[in-house]
Design a protein around this motif. Structure first.
Motif, PDB file in Angstrom:
ATOM      1  N   ILE A 168      -2.856  -0.570   8.472  1.00  0.00           N
ATOM      2  CA  ILE A 168      -3.791  -1.699   8.436  1.00  0.00           C
ATOM      3  C   ILE A 168      -3.303  -2.811   9.350  1.00  0.00           C
ATOM      4  CG2 ILE A 168      -4.713  -3.538   6.963  1.00  0.00           C
ATOM      5  CD1 ILE A 168      -5.058  -1.415   4.785  1.00  0.00           C
ATOM      6  N   ALA A 169      -2.028  -3.147   9.285  1.00  0.00           N
ATOM      7  CA  ALA A 169      -1.478  -4.210  10.120  1.00  0.00           C
ATOM      8  C   ALA A 169      -1.606  -3.874  11.604  1.00  0.00           C
ATOM      9  CB  ALA A 169      -0.018  -4.462   9.747  1.00  0.00           C
ATOM     10  N   ARG A 170      -1.367  -2.613  11.977  1.00  0.00           N
ATOM     11  CA  ARG A 170      -1.450  -2.238  13.390  1.00  0.00           C
ATOM     12  C   ARG A 170      -2.881  -2.264  13.906  1.00  0.00           C
ATOM     13  NH1 ARG A 170      -2.674   2.080  15.843  1.00  0.00           N
ATOM     14  NH2 ARG A 170      -2.434   3.498  14.102  1.00  0.00           N
ATOM     15  N   VAL A 171      -3.819  -1.742  13.129  1.00  0.00           N
ATOM     16  CA  VAL A 171      -5.202  -1.638  13.608  1.00  0.00           C
ATOM     17  C   VAL A 171      -5.964  -2.951  13.448  1.00  0.00           C
ATOM     18  CG1 VAL A 171      -7.406  -0.427  13.343  1.00  0.00           C
ATOM     19  CG2 VAL A 171      -5.259   0.848  13.184  1.00  0.00           C
TER      20      VAL A 171
ATOM     21  N   SER B 105      -3.753  -2.405  -7.161  1.00  0.00           N
ATOM     22  CA  SER B 105      -2.773  -1.452  -6.624  1.00  0.00           C
ATOM     23  C   SER B 105      -3.449  -0.216  -6.036  1.00  0.00           C
ATOM     24  CB  SER B 105      -1.774  -1.044  -7.709  1.00  0.00           C
ATOM     25  OG  SER B 105      -2.451  -0.407  -8.779  1.00  0.00           O
ATOM     26  N   GLU B 106      -4.697   0.049  -6.403  1.00  0.00           N
ATOM     27  CA  GLU B 106      -5.429   1.204  -5.876  1.00  0.00           C
ATOM     28  C   GLU B 106      -5.787   1.049  -4.400  1.00  0.00           C
ATOM     29  OE1 GLU B 106      -5.899   1.267 -10.266  1.00  0.00           O
ATOM     30  OE2 GLU B 106      -6.057  -0.297  -8.745  1.00  0.00           O
ATOM     31  N   CYS B 107      -5.765  -0.182  -3.899  1.00  0.00           N
ATOM     32  CA  CYS B 107      -6.084  -0.436  -2.492  1.00  0.00           C
ATOM     33  C   CYS B 107      -4.799  -0.551  -1.681  1.00  0.00           C
ATOM     34  CB  CYS B 107      -6.861  -1.743  -2.344  1.00  0.00           C
ATOM     35  SG  CYS B 107      -8.509  -1.726  -3.072  1.00  0.00           S
ATOM     36  N   PRO B 108      -4.800  -0.041  -0.440  1.00  0.00           N
ATOM     37  CA  PRO B 108      -3.631  -0.244   0.408  1.00  0.00           C
ATOM     38  C   PRO B 108      -3.375  -1.731   0.641  1.00  0.00           C
ATOM     39  CG  PRO B 108      -5.053   1.473   1.308  1.00  0.00           C
ATOM     40  CD  PRO B 108      -5.807   0.816   0.181  1.00  0.00           C
TER      41      PRO B 108
ATOM     42  N   LEU C 119      -6.915   5.058   9.735  1.00  0.00           N
ATOM     43  CA  LEU C 119      -7.421   4.246   8.623  1.00  0.00           C
ATOM     44  C   LEU C 119      -8.121   5.123   7.598  1.00  0.00           C
ATOM     45  CD1 LEU C 119      -8.857   1.108  10.457  1.00  0.00           C
ATOM     46  CD2 LEU C 119      -6.900   1.154   8.899  1.00  0.00           C
ATOM     47  N   MET C 120      -8.927   6.077   8.070  1.00  0.00           N
ATOM     48  CA  MET C 120      -9.634   6.972   7.155  1.00  0.00           C
ATOM     49  C   MET C 120      -8.652   7.774   6.314  1.00  0.00           C
ATOM     50  SD  MET C 120     -12.828   6.698   6.889  1.00  0.00           S
ATOM     51  CE  MET C 120     -13.022   8.140   5.858  1.00  0.00           C
ATOM     52  N   ASP C 121      -7.623   8.327   6.937  1.00  0.00           N
ATOM     53  CA  ASP C 121      -6.630   9.089   6.181  1.00  0.00           C
ATOM     54  C   ASP C 121      -6.011   8.231   5.085  1.00  0.00           C
ATOM     55  OD1 ASP C 121      -7.091  11.312   7.767  1.00  0.00           O
ATOM     56  OD2 ASP C 121      -5.301  11.021   9.011  1.00  0.00           O
ATOM     57  N   LEU C 122      -5.684   6.986   5.423  1.00  0.00           N
ATOM     58  CA  LEU C 122      -5.098   6.062   4.453  1.00  0.00           C
ATOM     59  C   LEU C 122      -6.067   5.778   3.306  1.00  0.00           C
ATOM     60  CD1 LEU C 122      -2.847   4.013   3.664  1.00  0.00           C
ATOM     61  CD2 LEU C 122      -4.050   2.359   5.112  1.00  0.00           C
ATOM     62  N   MET C 123      -7.314   5.504   3.631  1.00  0.00           N
ATOM     63  CA  MET C 123      -8.298   5.170   2.603  1.00  0.00           C
ATOM     64  C   MET C 123      -8.655   6.387   1.752  1.00  0.00           C
ATOM     65  SD  MET C 123      -8.227   2.144   3.069  1.00  0.00           S
ATOM     66  CE  MET C 123      -9.355   0.861   2.695  1.00  0.00           C
TER      67      MET C 123
END
Length: 180
Positions: A54-57, A44-47, A167-171
């Motif tokens: 993730i799906a878009r990029v 659960s810690e990972c998107p 992606l960076m913001d998400l991670m």
């Protein structure tokens, strides 16, 4: 190995590739086709693989692995790999990382994206992949995120710096939630 691709990462071992080869061959020999029966195993810690960013990029994610300790890795059907790994450093290692980072910035290999006194966010100037490092000195935490095309080992076609920043913001958010 046959039809399976085995990817290993070795960080600053101080040991040459030839010395590591027997160990790496032993690890690869233990790879089993059964390992791909469950292509997505993320804590659960990972998107999630279907997270909108993730799906878009990346597009459709075929294979993803992660651990709560903190690492998340995604391989897309298009051939892109997004990898994020975080770790805790000893005070000595943190000082060494700070020195290496400063040298890399002054040499032009990295550029500072953001610094707020509590954290430092740098981006590689390499044309071969997107790669960022975030360091939170007080917590002695560091995270690295890379994005590249697996076959060409270059930046994925059609992925802009703005896409990578999303992606960076998400991670970063997922990592900070996991490590506190």
């Amino acid at each position: 190995m046959g039809e399976q691709t085995v990817r290993l990462r070795v960080n600053r071992s101080g040991v040459g590739a030839e010395e590591l080869r027997p160990l790496l061959e032993k690890v690869v020999a233990q790879v089993s086709p059964a390992m791909v029966e469950h292509p997505v195993v993320l804590p659960s810690e990972c998107p999630a693989v279907d997270h909108p960013v993730i799906a878009r990029v990346l597009g459709e994610v075929e294979y993803a692995r992660g651990d709560a300790g903190w690492g998340c890795s995604y391989f897309s059907r298009k051939g892109s790999h997004l990898g994020a790994v975080g770790w805790t450093l000893s005070p000595e290692a943190m000082a060494q990382e700070a020195e290496i980072g400063a040298d890399s910035v002054s040499a032009g290999r990295l550029r500072v994206i953001e610094t707020d006194g509590a954290s430092l966010h740098t981006r590689s100037n390499s044309e071969t992949n997107w790669s960022d490092i975030v360091t939170i000195e007080e917590l002695r935490q560091q995270m690295q995120v890379t994005l590249f095309d697996v076959e060409s080992r270059s930046r994925p076609v059609g992925v802009s710096e703005a896409d990578f920043e999303e992606l960076m913001d998400l991670m970063i958010e997922a990592w900070r939630d996991a490590v506190g």
